[in-house]
Motif scaffolding. Structure first.
Motif, mmCIF file in Angstrom:
data_model
loop_
_atom_site.group_PDB
_atom_site.id
_atom_site.type_symbol
_atom_site.label_atom_id
_atom_site.label_comp_id
_atom_site.label_asym_id
_atom_site.label_seq_id
_atom_site.Cartn_x
_atom_site.Cartn_y
_atom_site.Cartn_z
ATOM 1 N N PRO A 10 0.806 -1.227 0.000
ATOM 2 C CA PRO A 10 0.000 0.000 0.000
ATOM 3 C C PRO A 10 0.836 1.272 0.000
ATOM 4 N N ARG A 11 2.110 1.213 0.449
ATOM 5 C CA ARG A 11 2.975 2.391 0.462
ATOM 6 C C ARG A 11 3.803 2.515 -0.818
ATOM 7 N N LEU A 12 3.468 1.720 -1.825
ATOM 8 C CA LEU A 12 4.131 1.749 -3.143
ATOM 9 C C LEU A 12 5.569 1.247 -3.082
ATOM 10 N N ARG A 13 5.884 0.379 -2.110
ATOM 11 C CA ARG A 13 7.195 -0.253 -2.076
ATOM 12 C C ARG A 13 7.140 -1.523 -2.918
ATOM 13 N N PRO A 14 8.080 -1.694 -3.889
ATOM 14 C CA PRO A 14 8.033 -2.831 -4.820
ATOM 15 C C PRO A 14 8.113 -4.162 -4.091
ATOM 16 N N LEU A 15 7.277 -5.107 -4.507
ATOM 17 C CA LEU A 15 7.291 -6.474 -3.987
ATOM 18 C C LEU A 15 7.730 -7.468 -5.061
ATOM 19 N N ALA A 16 7.359 -7.197 -6.321
ATOM 20 C CA ALA A 16 7.746 -8.092 -7.408
ATOM 21 C C ALA A 16 7.544 -7.340 -8.718
ATOM 22 N N GLY A 17 8.231 -7.797 -9.759
ATOM 23 C CA GLY A 17 8.064 -7.183 -11.071
ATOM 24 C C GLY A 17 9.393 -6.849 -11.714
ATOM 25 N N ASN A 18 9.355 -6.259 -12.890
ATOM 26 C CA ASN A 18 10.565 -5.879 -13.614
ATOM 27 C C ASN A 18 10.748 -4.375 -13.714
ATOM 28 N N VAL A 19 10.082 -3.623 -12.808
ATOM 29 C CA VAL A 19 10.262 -2.170 -12.701
ATOM 30 C C VAL A 19 10.783 -1.887 -11.302
ATOM 31 N N ASP A 20 11.844 -1.093 -11.218
ATOM 32 C CA ASP A 20 12.519 -0.854 -9.936
ATOM 33 C C ASP A 20 11.711 -0.005 -8.985
ATOM 34 N N ALA A 21 10.923 0.927 -9.460
ATOM 35 C CA ALA A 21 10.190 1.840 -8.574
ATOM 36 C C ALA A 21 8.886 2.259 -9.254
ATOM 37 N N TRP A 22 8.010 2.750 -8.433
ATOM 38 C CA TRP A 22 6.712 3.213 -8.940
ATOM 39 C C TRP A 22 6.921 4.444 -9.823
ATOM 40 N N PRO A 23 6.457 4.446 -11.067
ATOM 41 C CA PRO A 23 6.649 5.605 -11.959
ATOM 42 C C PRO A 23 5.945 6.836 -11.412
ATOM 43 N N LEU A 24 6.645 7.969 -11.505
ATOM 44 C CA LEU A 24 6.084 9.214 -10.981
ATOM 45 C C LEU A 24 4.863 9.683 -11.772
ATOM 46 N N LYS A 25 4.792 9.299 -13.068
ATOM 47 C CA LYS A 25 3.697 9.770 -13.908
ATOM 48 C C LYS A 25 2.405 8.985 -13.709
ATOM 49 N N ILE A 26 2.467 7.911 -12.906
ATOM 50 C CA ILE A 26 1.257 7.146 -12.612
ATOM 51 C C ILE A 26 0.598 7.756 -11.387
ATOM 52 N N GLY A 27 -0.611 8.218 -11.534
ATOM 53 C CA GLY A 27 -1.296 8.860 -10.429
ATOM 54 C C GLY A 27 -1.815 7.866 -9.413
ATOM 55 N N ALA A 28 -2.378 8.410 -8.338
ATOM 56 C CA ALA A 28 -2.913 7.560 -7.277
ATOM 57 C C ALA A 28 -4.228 6.912 -7.677
ATOM 58 N N ALA A 29 -4.920 7.508 -8.627
ATOM 59 C CA ALA A 29 -6.218 6.971 -9.040
ATOM 60 C C ALA A 29 -6.025 5.808 -9.998
ATOM 61 N N PRO A 30 -6.717 4.704 -9.800
ATOM 62 C CA PRO A 30 -6.626 3.574 -10.733
ATOM 63 C C PRO A 30 -7.146 3.973 -12.120
ATOM 64 N N GLY A 31 -6.617 3.298 -13.127
ATOM 65 C CA GLY A 31 -7.075 3.577 -14.485
ATOM 66 C C GLY A 31 -5.974 3.359 -15.502
ATOM 67 N N TRP A 32 -6.244 3.789 -16.736
ATOM 68 C CA TRP A 32 -5.298 3.626 -17.837
ATOM 69 C C TRP A 32 -4.379 4.826 -17.936
ATOM 70 N N TYR A 33 -3.110 4.550 -18.235
ATOM 71 C CA TYR A 33 -2.103 5.598 -18.419
ATOM 72 C C TYR A 33 -1.229 5.239 -19.625
ATOM 73 N N GLU A 34 -0.770 6.259 -20.283
ATOM 74 C CA GLU A 34 0.214 6.066 -21.346
ATOM 75 C C GLU A 34 1.392 6.984 -21.044
ATOM 76 N N ILE A 35 2.520 6.351 -20.656
ATOM 77 C CA ILE A 35 3.689 7.106 -20.234
ATOM 78 C C ILE A 35 4.908 6.633 -21.011
ATOM 79 N N GLU A 36 6.027 7.260 -20.756
ATOM 80 C CA GLU A 36 7.294 6.857 -21.373
ATOM 81 C C GLU A 36 8.225 6.304 -20.299
ATOM 82 N N LEU A 37 8.765 5.111 -20.553
ATOM 83 C CA LEU A 37 9.734 4.487 -19.652
ATOM 84 C C LEU A 37 11.024 4.230 -20.409
ATOM 85 N N VAL A 38 12.133 4.239 -19.646
ATOM 86 C CA VAL A 38 13.440 3.989 -20.256
ATOM 87 C C VAL A 38 13.608 2.501 -20.480
#
Length: 446
Positions: free
Chosen positions: A93-121
């Motif tokens: 719930p505090r956005l600390r990673p538990l599993a996956g292939n992304v190191d941290a929660w992207p800043l461009k993803i808001g707190a509200a659930p839904g669809w996003y289109e962002i750019e990742l390296v």
């Protein structure tokens, strides 16, 4: 610009271009829906399916089961046969990673659930990524996405293609509209030329038919039939009028000769005989004027047209009428610059100017003023008399019409009719305007 916008052919051409462009836009929208739109919908369906599967694993096997599933998905995506497009991130719930292939929660993803289109390296380059943010039971945060850089490139390619094709379609629509306008305008100009020739007295002119049996040909056939009937009626009226004028002029001339003979012999009734001769002269003048109008309406005098100097015509007419104007105390002024030129019949134009001057002198009171002005395309005769009302000006050129101010003056009511016929023969027009005070007669040449 307003003149062109009033053109029906231009409006039809623009309407054609607008309808063609709307049709092209609908076609482009359908193409977009079936290409780039289809790829986007397919990607969203895959992401949504992964999200539901992970959520189901969390509810069925708890957090360890969900983490295991994410690890399996990441490992599978990193295999030699994988496309390396999947993006997974599960956090507490505090956005600390538990599993996956992304190191941290992207800043461009808001707190509200839904669809996003962002750019990742990805591989040291920014890639467009389509992401779905959902909240799982226990307030766990899940991101599932796909690298859609190739989809973006395809979409941009489709958009550029549609833009260029749209411009090409618009150009074709405008070209097609211009061709339609040209075709319509060509037919209309032919009708205008023929109608103008008929208006100037050549009743034998007919509209050209192309044997295409289209709407224009049907209209032309109808108009030509109508012109045939009009020509027959006009020729009939003209022949009857000419016959009446000729037949009555001869006995009137003979009667006049007998009265003159009686007058020379002397005796009683000399004044009555002189009055009868004057009345007969007036009737002969009416018939002569009617015959002249018939001659002008037939257009026969157009064959004698030649280049003329309107300034010279005006000066000769003013010189002729100056004694009459001086006797009445009227100031007659002339403004006729040299170097002007018109094409017409010298005798007829001189008669037209003389008729206008005669009317102006007749109705201008003593001490009044008359201005005669010649320009490159008109001759103006302006007086300071009582003038005419707007209703009278609209009827003044009718044959035998006499206004209120003219009823007590000599005349037949044919002077302005003759002037209008002469103007029409020369492709021009006669207009009567308010001179405030007085009347301004303008003999225009087109």
């Amino acid at each position: 610009m307003l003149k062109y916008w009033r053109s029906t052919s231009l409006r039809v051409a623009l309407l054609f271009a607008v309808l063609f462009t709307i049709g092209a836009g609908l076609l482009a929208g359908l193409l977009w829906w079936n290409t780039a739109g289809y790829l986007d919908r397919e990607t969203d369906a895959v992401i949504a399916a992964d999200t539901r599967a992970i959520g189901d694993r969390l509810r069925d096997f708890g957090l360890p089961g969900a983490i295991q599933m994410l690890q399996e998905r990441v490992a599978a995506d990193a295999g030699p046969n994988a496309d390396r497009r999947a993006i997974y991130l599960l956090t507490d719930p505090r956005l600390r990673p538990l599993a996956g292939n992304v190191d941290a929660w992207p800043l461009k993803i808001g707190a509200a659930p839904g669809w996003y289109e962002i750019e990742l390296v990805h591989r040291d380059k920014l890639h467009a990524t389509r992401m779905l943010h959902v909240v799982l039971p226990g307030s766990f945060q899940l991101l599932v996405g796909r690298d859609v850089q190739d989809r973006v490139q395809i979409r941009n390619l489709v958009l550029r293609s549609l833009a260029w094709s749209g411009l090409a379609m618009l150009a074709l629509a405008l070209a097609g509209g211009w061709l339609i306008r040209r075709a319509v305008l060509h037919r209309v100009e032919g009708i205008n030329r023929t109608a103008s020739a008929i208006r100037q007295g050549d009743l034998a002119q007919r509209l050209e038919q192309r044997d295409s049996d289209d709407e224009f040909d049907q209209l032309v056939a109808t108009i030509n039939h109508m012109l045939d009937q009009i020509q027959q009626l006009v020729e009939g009226v003209r022949n009857v009028s000419n016959a009446i004028a000729h037949d009555l002029r001869t006995p009137l001339a003979e009667t006049r000769a007998r009265l003159e003979s009686l007058l020379r012999q002397g005796g009683q009734g000399g004044e009555e005989i002189a009055a009868a001769i004057a009345d007969i002269d007036r009737l002969i003048g009416v018939f002569n004027a009617l015959l002249r109008l018939a001659e002008l309406d037939s257009g026969l005098r157009r064959a004698g047209f030649q280049p003329l100097d309107p300034a010279l015509l005006v000066e000769e007419a003013v010189e002729l009428y100056t004694p009459i104007a001086e006797a009445k105390g009227i100031d007659l002024e002339v403004e006729a610059p040299a170097g002007l030129s018109i094409t017409g019949d010298r005798q007829l134009l001189a008669q037209a100017i003389g008729n206008l001057l005669d009317n102006a002198i007749k109705y201008t009171p003593a001490g009044g003023r008359i201005m005669v002005r010649a320009t490159a395309d008109a001759i103006n005769v302006a007086d300071s008399g009582p003038g005419m009302s707007e209703a009278e000006r609209s009827r003044a050129t009718q044959r035998f019409y006499r206004g209120d101010a003219a009823r007590s003056a000599a005349g037949f009511g044919l002077g302005l009719s003759l002037v209008e016929a002469i103007a029409r023969l020369h492709g021009g027009a006669l207009s009567l305007e308010d001179n405030a005070p007085g009347l301004r007669a303008v003999l225009r040449f087109l």
